[in-house]
Design a protein around this motif. Sequence first.
Motif, PDB file in Angstrom:
ATOM      1  N   ASP A 138      13.137 -29.871 -15.284  1.00  0.00           N
ATOM      2  CA  ASP A 138      14.244 -30.655 -14.720  1.00  0.00           C
ATOM      3  C   ASP A 138      14.377 -32.039 -15.349  1.00  0.00           C
ATOM      4  O   ASP A 138      14.497 -33.055 -14.658  1.00  0.00           O
ATOM      5  CB  ASP A 138      14.068 -30.777 -13.202  1.00  0.00           C
ATOM      6  CG  ASP A 138      15.381 -31.089 -12.483  1.00  0.00           C
ATOM      7  OD1 ASP A 138      16.438 -31.031 -13.137  1.00  0.00           O
ATOM      8  OD2 ASP A 138      15.336 -31.373 -11.275  1.00  0.00           O
ATOM      9  N   THR A 139      14.409 -32.057 -16.679  1.00  0.00           N
ATOM     10  CA  THR A 139      14.493 -33.339 -17.377  1.00  0.00           C
ATOM     11  C   THR A 139      15.882 -33.964 -17.327  1.00  0.00           C
ATOM     12  O   THR A 139      16.079 -35.081 -17.827  1.00  0.00           O
ATOM     13  CB  THR A 139      14.054 -33.173 -18.840  1.00  0.00           C
ATOM     14  OG1 THR A 139      14.794 -32.103 -19.443  1.00  0.00           O
ATOM     15  CG2 THR A 139      12.564 -32.853 -18.918  1.00  0.00           C
ATOM     16  N   ALA A 140      16.852 -33.266 -16.732  1.00  0.00           N
ATOM     17  CA  ALA A 140      18.173 -33.872 -16.499  1.00  0.00           C
ATOM     18  C   ALA A 140      18.324 -34.323 -15.050  1.00  0.00           C
ATOM     19  O   ALA A 140      19.409 -34.710 -14.627  1.00  0.00           O
ATOM     20  CB  ALA A 140      19.289 -32.907 -16.874  1.00  0.00           C
ATOM     21  N   PHE A 141      17.242 -34.267 -14.268  1.00  0.00           N
ATOM     22  CA  PHE A 141      17.185 -34.853 -12.921  1.00  0.00           C
ATOM     23  C   PHE A 141      18.232 -34.267 -11.975  1.00  0.00           C
ATOM     24  O   PHE A 141      19.037 -35.001 -11.384  1.00  0.00           O
ATOM     25  CB  PHE A 141      17.343 -36.376 -12.973  1.00  0.00           C
ATOM     26  CG  PHE A 141      16.511 -37.064 -14.020  1.00  0.00           C
ATOM     27  CD1 PHE A 141      15.165 -36.777 -14.161  1.00  0.00           C
ATOM     28  CD2 PHE A 141      17.067 -38.002 -14.867  1.00  0.00           C
ATOM     29  CE1 PHE A 141      14.402 -37.412 -15.138  1.00  0.00           C
ATOM     30  CE2 PHE A 141      16.322 -38.643 -15.848  1.00  0.00           C
ATOM     31  CZ  PHE A 141      14.974 -38.349 -15.978  1.00  0.00           C
ATOM     32  N   SER A 142      18.237 -32.958 -11.804  1.00  0.00           N
ATOM     33  CA  SER A 142      19.239 -32.313 -10.941  1.00  0.00           C
ATOM     34  C   SER A 142      19.208 -32.856  -9.521  1.00  0.00           C
ATOM     35  O   SER A 142      20.229 -32.885  -8.835  1.00  0.00           O
ATOM     36  CB  SER A 142      19.002 -30.799 -10.916  1.00  0.00           C
ATOM     37  OG  SER A 142      17.797 -30.479 -10.247  1.00  0.00           O
ATOM     38  N   TYR A 143      18.062 -33.294  -9.071  1.00  0.00           N
ATOM     39  CA  TYR A 143      17.861 -33.675  -7.669  1.00  0.00           C
ATOM     40  C   TYR A 143      18.533 -34.994  -7.294  1.00  0.00           C
ATOM     41  O   TYR A 143      18.570 -35.350  -6.105  1.00  0.00           O
ATOM     42  CB  TYR A 143      16.369 -33.730  -7.340  1.00  0.00           C
ATOM     43  CG  TYR A 143      15.577 -34.699  -8.196  1.00  0.00           C
ATOM     44  CD1 TYR A 143      15.309 -35.984  -7.760  1.00  0.00           C
ATOM     45  CD2 TYR A 143      15.084 -34.315  -9.438  1.00  0.00           C
ATOM     46  CE1 TYR A 143      14.582 -36.876  -8.546  1.00  0.00           C
ATOM     47  CE2 TYR A 143      14.351 -35.182 -10.230  1.00  0.00           C
ATOM     48  CZ  TYR A 143      14.104 -36.461  -9.783  1.00  0.00           C
ATOM     49  OH  TYR A 143      13.385 -37.329 -10.564  1.00  0.00           O
ATOM     50  N   VAL A 185      19.388 -27.600  -1.954  1.00  0.00           N
ATOM     51  CA  VAL A 185      19.660 -26.351  -2.668  1.00  0.00           C
ATOM     52  C   VAL A 185      20.800 -25.622  -1.968  1.00  0.00           C
ATOM     53  O   VAL A 185      20.733 -25.373  -0.769  1.00  0.00           O
ATOM     54  CB  VAL A 185      18.412 -25.439  -2.693  1.00  0.00           C
ATOM     55  CG1 VAL A 185      18.713 -24.146  -3.461  1.00  0.00           C
ATOM     56  CG2 VAL A 185      17.233 -26.154  -3.310  1.00  0.00           C
ATOM     57  N   THR A 186      21.848 -25.276  -2.702  1.00  0.00           N
ATOM     58  CA  THR A 186      22.905 -24.438  -2.119  1.00  0.00           C
ATOM     59  C   THR A 186      22.843 -23.005  -2.642  1.00  0.00           C
ATOM     60  O   THR A 186      23.320 -22.094  -1.983  1.00  0.00           O
ATOM     61  CB  THR A 186      24.310 -25.011  -2.393  1.00  0.00           C
ATOM     62  OG1 THR A 186      24.508 -25.144  -3.805  1.00  0.00           O
ATOM     63  CG2 THR A 186      24.482 -26.359  -1.723  1.00  0.00           C
ATOM     64  N   GLY A 200       9.915 -31.104 -10.244  1.00  0.00           N
ATOM     65  CA  GLY A 200      10.287 -29.930 -11.025  1.00  0.00           C
ATOM     66  C   GLY A 200      11.071 -28.922 -10.224  1.00  0.00           C
ATOM     67  O   GLY A 200      10.965 -28.857  -8.989  1.00  0.00           O
ATOM     68  N   ASN A 201      11.897 -28.121 -10.917  1.00  0.00           N
ATOM     69  CA  ASN A 201      12.696 -27.059 -10.307  1.00  0.00           C
ATOM     70  C   ASN A 201      13.576 -27.576  -9.171  1.00  0.00           C
ATOM     71  O   ASN A 201      13.731 -26.926  -8.143  1.00  0.00           O
ATOM     72  CB  ASN A 201      11.791 -25.928  -9.812  1.00  0.00           C
ATOM     73  CG  ASN A 201      12.553 -24.630  -9.583  1.00  0.00           C
ATOM     74  OD1 ASN A 201      13.593 -24.394 -10.202  1.00  0.00           O
ATOM     75  ND2 ASN A 201      12.062 -23.804  -8.687  1.00  0.00           N
ATOM     76  N   GLY A 202      14.155 -28.743  -9.368  1.00  0.00           N
ATOM     77  CA  GLY A 202      15.061 -29.298  -8.368  1.00  0.00           C
ATOM     78  C   GLY A 202      14.407 -30.212  -7.355  1.00  0.00           C
ATOM     79  O   GLY A 202      15.099 -30.805  -6.523  1.00  0.00           O
ATOM     80  N   ILE A 244      20.078 -25.754 -12.814  1.00  0.00           N
ATOM     81  CA  ILE A 244      18.834 -25.391 -13.496  1.00  0.00           C
ATOM     82  C   ILE A 244      18.932 -23.925 -13.897  1.00  0.00           C
ATOM     83  O   ILE A 244      19.185 -23.066 -13.042  1.00  0.00           O
ATOM     84  CB  ILE A 244      17.616 -25.615 -12.577  1.00  0.00           C
ATOM     85  CG1 ILE A 244      17.572 -27.069 -12.104  1.00  0.00           C
ATOM     86  CG2 ILE A 244      16.324 -25.230 -13.279  1.00  0.00           C
ATOM     87  CD1 ILE A 244      16.527 -27.331 -11.035  1.00  0.00           C
ATOM     88  N   PRO A 245      18.761 -23.592 -15.174  1.00  0.00           N
ATOM     89  CA  PRO A 245      19.010 -22.222 -15.637  1.00  0.00           C
ATOM     90  C   PRO A 245      17.986 -21.212 -15.106  1.00  0.00           C
ATOM     91  O   PRO A 245      16.792 -21.501 -15.036  1.00  0.00           O
ATOM     92  CB  PRO A 245      18.911 -22.352 -17.158  1.00  0.00           C
ATOM     93  CG  PRO A 245      17.994 -23.515 -17.379  1.00  0.00           C
ATOM     94  CD  PRO A 245      18.287 -24.470 -16.250  1.00  0.00           C
TER      95      PRO A 245
END
Length: 697
Positions: free
Chosen positions: A179-184, A219-220, A486-488, A191-192
């Motif tokens: 998650d280096t684009a910081f989705s959270y 998370v949706t 990580g992972n959101g 996240i793919p």
Amino acid sequence: MQSFRTEFENPIVEKDIIDLEQKIRAFREGKIHDEKFRSLRLARGVYGQRQPGVQMVRIKLPFGKITFQQLLRIADVSDEYGSGNLHLTTRQDIQIHYVSLDRTPELWAELERDDITLREACGNTVRNVTSSPDSGINPDEPFDVSPYAQAVFKYFLRNPICQEMGRKIKISFSSTEKDTAFSYIHDLGFIPKINEAGERGFKVMFAGGLGAQPFLASVTHEFLHEDLIIPYTESVLRVFDRYGERTNRNKARMKYLVQKLGLEEVNRLVAEEVIANKSKIFKIDTGTVPLPAFPAPVAGTEGKPADEQHYQQWLDTNVFEQKQSGFYGVYIKIPKGDIKTDKARIFVEAIRPYAADEIRITQNQGLLLKFVRKEALLPLYNNLNELNFAVPGFDSVADITTCPGTDTCNLGISNSMSLAVVLENVIHDEYPELVYEKDLKIKISGCMNSCGQHGLAHLGFHGSSVKANGKVVPAVQVMIGGGTVGNGEGRVAERVIKAPTKRAPAVLRAILDDFAGNSAEEESFHQYYDAKGKDYFYQLLKPIADLSTLQDHEYVDWGHEETFETAIGVGECAGVVIDLVATLLLEGEEKLQWAGEAFERGAWSDAIYHSYSVQVNTAKALLLDKGVNSSTQIGIIREFDTHFIQTGEVVLPESFSDFVLKINKNEPTEDFAITYLNQATEFYKQMKAKRGVEVNS
């Protein structure tokens, strides 16, 4: 202001630029309300600067991708129109400063010659769509997310549903679960994922944000099929446009809408919008962002670097092997995110023989070069080292992210850029081993708004002030414990203590020393912080923050010689006071024209949304005449029912709510588009005539 015209292959771009010029002229003549003009120019990337009479221009570079020629073009433009400096941002954009407002159309035209846009780089729009800079070459990625980021950028650029929202929307695509684009911390973060059937999709994070009040995203969808990410995003934007806050700017983000209505209700509203979407599924062409051409093999590269230890350190911290065998990615640390234009030109020629013609701007204000052959690493290093662009420790403790702060920003309280240089020097001089430490991040913002992302740092600072001895002292709010899990999942840093800005190096030393001396073996910084607790760090830093021992130099901020004052820069010159109601009605006429043009070219969904905007804007105008001001579009619709329909002052065949909200009850067909456009036209004419009678009576 001189008239400006140019020719483009794309008539839409030409119309945009000519429209900006005309709007600037109208603003100068006092024909456009100041607030309306601000919204318009921000959506064209033109942002008020701290210094009076000049603008910051933000260039929109989807997922930070830029070619050699584009970088050279931007350098030329900065020399001609700005200060000869390029500033890399945490959203993978480039900013040019000290630009005259009247010259911004010319500047934009010059950039478009190399397919570079300003459109929707600022303002209440979908901002630059970011992605992990290593997307496409990351060995661990399920697939390249670049084409998906490009598709989202292209689909929503100039899209009527997101041109005048209550506030901005930020979207990111991470390349892996790291998650280096910081989705959270995004309104929408992707996240793919690949499901059991081998299909591509994304985990979707929703309604996160930083700012003065950070919110972690929810998370949706654990898995949303790739064909549904654009329809889903469209539904989300429609809901935000209609229900989002528009009066109180501090509550006008998606995170506050979820806080107000609840996640379940917002999800219900999103699902309700699906019928009106332009696309029920949207297949993304994964070939729209092809891999760049590989550089030619390099001959005659034998030899040794002048400083073998430095070269090895650079290889260890700034270079990684791509998923494409035989090629390497090379990260470049850019101090403060600033590149002088003369240096940018030398840089392009220095890397041209050794790297592919695709540079990515990184979220920590650096650069990533791609497809460097192994034998090219040494000559590339030598060239970069001559430019001081081979500093080891990319994305380490020694690589500090910062916003412009008081250098140029209207909202800046302290000089974050100078502070970043000071703290980086402390690490390089006193803790050189930490250039290898990539699991501890330091980030600085000039104010609480988090443009430097201090809220997601392990150690964050934001500009502030304290009072002592009857004077104002420049200070930093120290924040600890944030970061990516990580992972959101992520963590928001906690506010621990304020300390004079000149003591930030002492704060840094205290925390680094304590972490080294008092953390358990193999304990991460997050585990260390959680084990010790917030009060432990407050007590640790309390002596440093003691104001009874202030020295004279501590009343002066970093990079300054004058005594500190908290001051907001002067804004742009304002137009004369005009009739806001008349302005809204005039906008209605313009939007009707847009609706008609969209219908003529077969863009039914666009025609429908413009027609919707006409009706809401017109209702807002009449409500303002009664002194009624609603903060949301849905509120305007309901208030119009209360004050005009239920009183019998305006007669419609149904309630105004039913009248207008047909928009999300019907498919965007040609039949509905023409029916809805005719409805909007008649409503506008009726209300304009009514207002005219009242004004003249």
